[in-house]
Design an enzyme around this catalytic site. Structure first.
Site, PDB file in Angstrom:
ATOM      1  N   SER A 131       0.852  -1.185   0.000  1.00  0.00           N
ATOM      2  CA  SER A 131       0.000   0.000   0.000  1.00  0.00           C
ATOM      3  C   SER A 131       0.891   1.239   0.000  1.00  0.00           C
ATOM      4  O   SER A 131       2.038   1.193   0.460  1.00  0.00           O
ATOM      5  CB  SER A 131      -0.894   0.015   1.246  1.00  0.00           C
ATOM      6  N   TYR A 162      -1.446  -0.441  10.517  1.00  0.00           N
ATOM      7  CA  TYR A 162      -1.519  -0.959   9.146  1.00  0.00           C
ATOM      8  C   TYR A 162      -0.265  -0.551   8.371  1.00  0.00           C
ATOM      9  O   TYR A 162       0.319  -1.351   7.643  1.00  0.00           O
ATOM     10  CB  TYR A 162      -2.769  -0.414   8.471  1.00  0.00           C
TER      11      TYR A 162
END
Length: 262
Positions: free
Chosen positions: A111, A123
């Site tokens: 990501s 995350y």
């Protein structure tokens, strides 16, 4: 979740969820291996040894949540590391002998959040870690003819549903007394609103990410990294990569909460 590409004539092992046929390949989808799934790990490794051909592995596992560092428990950090990082590593290790043998492809879902954090540092840390794992693996596998690719999506929250909208009330109720003594409800509400606004701006064109995955698996010359993001997201990554940390800290601090703690 992992996607395993193999010739269509091959059988599927017990961990299979479902498969999709393509002209020259079949796609098998398996659950991510966790630290508690010893049997699944053995079954996957055993199944891998029975394959007569193997082309690619896509590590697509991922979970997300919202919260500042002190708001999250150690158990949650361990869960995220287990799913987002260690699960992909376990699956890769299980199929590495076949991938070397058949000069296959390994694709990891990362990501752009690997470069910065906007309220979901837990995350970000797992995606940054998987990037470094891939960098090492890509160099090591080059001598075997195995290609390692990283997909770096931008904000596709509305496509993947990986992160549901957050509730300030729920966040506040889950905080420890120590954290409640530091933060106030107005701050938590503002941060929740900010994060939910980001989620609402997510792209619905999830096919763009799928197209990048397909190219990584089938292109004669796949890229090491596929950044699939909006222009403003790419600019943010560019600033992170090339400008001093103090510049990025200023930009992100300005974007984050303007509500004071006291």
């Amino acid at each position: 979740m992992a996607f395993l590409l193999q010739p269509v004539s091959l059988r599927y092992h017990r961990c299979e969820v479902h498969h999709i046929s393509m002209p020259h390949f079949s796609i098998q989808i398996t659950e991510t291996l966790s630290s508690h799934s010893t049997n699944s790990h053995k079954e996957t490794t055993s199944a891998a040894s029975r394959f007569n051909g193997f082309w690619g592995l896509v590590n697509n596992a991922g979970i997300s949540t919202f919260g500042e560092t002190g708001w999250l428990s150690m158990e949650k950090y361990e869960k995220f590391a287990d799913v987002n990082l260690l699960g992909s590593i376990r699956t890769t290790l299980a199929f590495l002998p076949l991938l070397r043998k058949y000069k296959g492809r390994i694709v990891f879902m990362s990501s752009i959040i690997a470069y910065f954090s906007l309220g979901n540092g837990i995350y970000s840390m797992t995606k940054a870690a998987i990037e470094k794992f891939c960098d090492a693996l890509r160099l090591e596998m080059k001598k075997f003819g195995v290609r390692v690719c990283i997909i770096q999506p931008g904000n596709y929250a509305r496509s993947t549903k990986i992160q549901p909208p957050v509730s300030a009330e729920e966040i506040w109720n889950e905080l420890s007394e120590e954290e409640k003594a530091v933060y106030n409800k107005e701050y938590v509400q503002e941060r929740a609103n900010f994060f939910n606004h980001i989620l609402s701006e997510g792209s619905t064109n999830g096919n763009e990410v799928v197209d990048a995955m397909v190219d990584a698996l089938t292109s004669p010359s796949p890229k090491a990294r596929y950044m699939v993001a909006k222009l403003k997201e790419k600019v943010l990554v560019f600033v992170c990569a090339l400008f001093p940390t103090v510049v990025m800290d200023y930009v992100l601090s300005y974007a984050l909460s303007k509500v004071k703690l006291a």
